[in-house]
Scaffold this active site. Structure first.
Site, mmCIF file in Angstrom:
data_model
loop_
_atom_site.group_PDB
_atom_site.id
_atom_site.type_symbol
_atom_site.label_atom_id
_atom_site.label_comp_id
_atom_site.label_asym_id
_atom_site.label_seq_id
_atom_site.Cartn_x
_atom_site.Cartn_y
_atom_site.Cartn_z
ATOM 1 N NE ARG A 232 -21.664 48.771 -28.030
ATOM 2 C CZ ARG A 232 -22.796 48.349 -28.596
ATOM 3 N NH1 ARG A 232 -23.939 48.996 -28.331
ATOM 4 N NH2 ARG A 232 -22.810 47.316 -29.420
ATOM 5 C CE LYS A 257 -18.937 49.065 -32.365
ATOM 6 N NZ LYS A 257 -18.196 47.960 -31.699
ATOM 7 C CG HIS A 320 -16.583 47.527 -23.570
ATOM 8 N ND1 HIS A 320 -17.206 46.408 -24.046
ATOM 9 C CD2 HIS A 320 -16.881 48.511 -24.440
ATOM 10 C CE1 HIS A 320 -17.853 46.689 -25.164
ATOM 11 N NE2 HIS A 320 -17.676 47.959 -25.425
ATOM 12 N NE ARG A 323 -21.327 45.909 -24.532
ATOM 13 C CZ ARG A 323 -22.550 45.948 -25.055
ATOM 14 N NH1 ARG A 323 -23.566 46.433 -24.329
ATOM 15 N NH2 ARG A 323 -22.778 45.522 -26.286
ATOM 16 C CG HIS A 346 -23.709 42.259 -29.724
ATOM 17 N ND1 HIS A 346 -23.227 41.220 -28.957
ATOM 18 C CD2 HIS A 346 -22.992 43.352 -29.348
ATOM 19 C CE1 HIS A 346 -22.265 41.663 -28.154
ATOM 20 N NE2 HIS A 346 -22.113 42.952 -28.379
ATOM 21 C CE1 TYR A 356 -37.282 37.340 -45.119
ATOM 22 C CE2 TYR A 356 -34.951 36.781 -45.289
ATOM 23 C CZ TYR A 356 -36.165 37.077 -45.895
ATOM 24 O OH TYR A 356 -36.248 37.125 -47.247
#
Length: 380
Positions: A232, A257, A320, A323, A346, A356
């Protein structure tokens, strides 16, 4: 002293204003037309305000009775400010407590944004109101005014801030409900925003050649570091030398973030950029300081302005957008989606899957980032 007719007929103006009655009692009139009784007094050489209630729910006569009770308490030596500090009544007072308690330790840029939204939008409308007097239509009216200026996303974020403050007040025992909870679906729907990017290899090649020809070393390195790491923009410009640890860039959780530590494997190309920068900025804190080297990191406009300088518009590519470029190309080449998403830091959208799936995929990500850098270089 005010008459009942004067109170009833007081007309709103563009900004909130007060009409004085007597002995500290004032009528506040908001741009929305709502009216509130405010008791103003001086204590310890500072002005204080207590919201008594809205008109006409609280009549002029009853407001004067409440004013008299407060004046009597003052005459007996009671500190009204101590009383109001125990149970804050005004939204502005609760906001100050929220900032002090819940915003401690937040990133500077985030705090600047919060303070700006409070100062520009929220406090001028709600600051002098009592928590118990603020309802859903008040917050909706505030958000609608922002939407009318074309800033729909800002309106949504302002609603979020107001809701956070009310939930803090509820947890503190100062309020019983959050008026923003009734606004679900009331604001303009969010439009999906996609950052402009390039996905055509020939166009990406032109971009890379232009980047590498950029004459200023610091900005050139920042652009290349950004596209090679797919991090980022805020993470890139605030990168610190103590986070560069051999073959990885170890970003602490407080900078991320999602508040989760993130490791970025460094490709051979990125390590070459780092070694080029080390003699220039390695003795300071920031990998990418301001060109003036005034102790601050590079501004958020540094890479963006450079992209415009080398001939790419905001409709073509944004910082940005690197990405999105990385994600698109990597997915098109059949690379494991989980590895790509983890490299982009993410958070898994499926709550059960996310609970999990603790795999960091670090060995796979090391290969991925070297593949990405080599793929880019093959276009040059």
């Amino acid at each position: 002293m005010l008459s009942e007719a004067q109170v009833r007929n007081a007309k709103p103006k563009e900004k909130p204003f007060m009409i004085r009655d007597d002995r500290g009692l004032n009528l506040r009139v908001d741009p929305s037309g709502r009216k509130y009784w405010i008791f103003r007094y001086w204590e310890n050489k500072k002005e204080h305000q207590i919201s008594l209630g809205p008109y006409p729910d609280l009549s002029l006569k009853d407001a004067r009775l409440q004013r008299d009770e407060l004046q009597t308490a003052r005459a007996k030596g009671e500190s009204l400010s101590a009383r109001s500090e125990k149970v804050p009544q005004l939204f502005s007072k609760v906001t100050a407590e929220w900032l002090k308690t819940r915003m401690k330790g937040k990133a500077d840029n985030y705090l600047k944004t919060i303070h700006f939204r409070l100062r520009k939008y929220i406090l001028p409308e709600l600051g002098a109101m009592s928590l118990k007097d603020i309802n859903a239509p008040d917050v909706l009216r505030l958000c609608r005014k922002i939407e009318d200026t074309g800033h729909d996303e800002t309106a949504r974020r302002v609603k979020t801030v107001v809701g956070q403050i009310f939930r803090f007040a509820i947890a503190s025992g100062w309020a019983e409900n959050d008026p923003t909870s009734a606004l679900l679906g009331a604001l303009s729907p969010r439009q999906n925003q996609h950052y402009a990017t390039l996905t055509d290899p020939s166009e990406i090649g032109i971009l890379l050649r232009a980047m590498k020809a950029y004459p200023y070393t610091l900005i050139r390195c920042a652009m290349l570091f950004s596209i090679y790491t797919a991090a980022r923009p805020g993470e890139v410009r605030t990168a610190e030398w103590n986070e560069i640890k051999g073959d990885v860039w170890d970003i602490p959780a407080e900078k991320m973030k999602m508040k989760r530590r993130h490791i970025v494997p460094l490709s051979r190309q990125v390590k070459e950029i780092i070694e080029e920068l080390r003699p220039l900025t390695g003795k300071g804190r920031w990998v990418f300081p301001t060109p003036r080297n005034n102790g601050k990191c590079m501004s958020d406009s540094g890479v963006r302005v450079a992209l415009r300088t080398i001939g790419f518009t905001k409709e073509q590519i944004t910082p940005h957008g690197f990405r999105a470029m990385f994600s698109t190309i990597a997915n098109e080449h059949g690379i494991n989606r989980d590895v790509i998403e983890r490299q982009l830091a993410h958070v898994e959208g499926n709550s059960v899957r996310g609970a999990y799936n603790h795999a960091e995929y670090l060995p796979e990500r090391v290969k991925l980032m070297q593949w990405w850098a080599d793929w880019l270089d093959a276009l040059d």
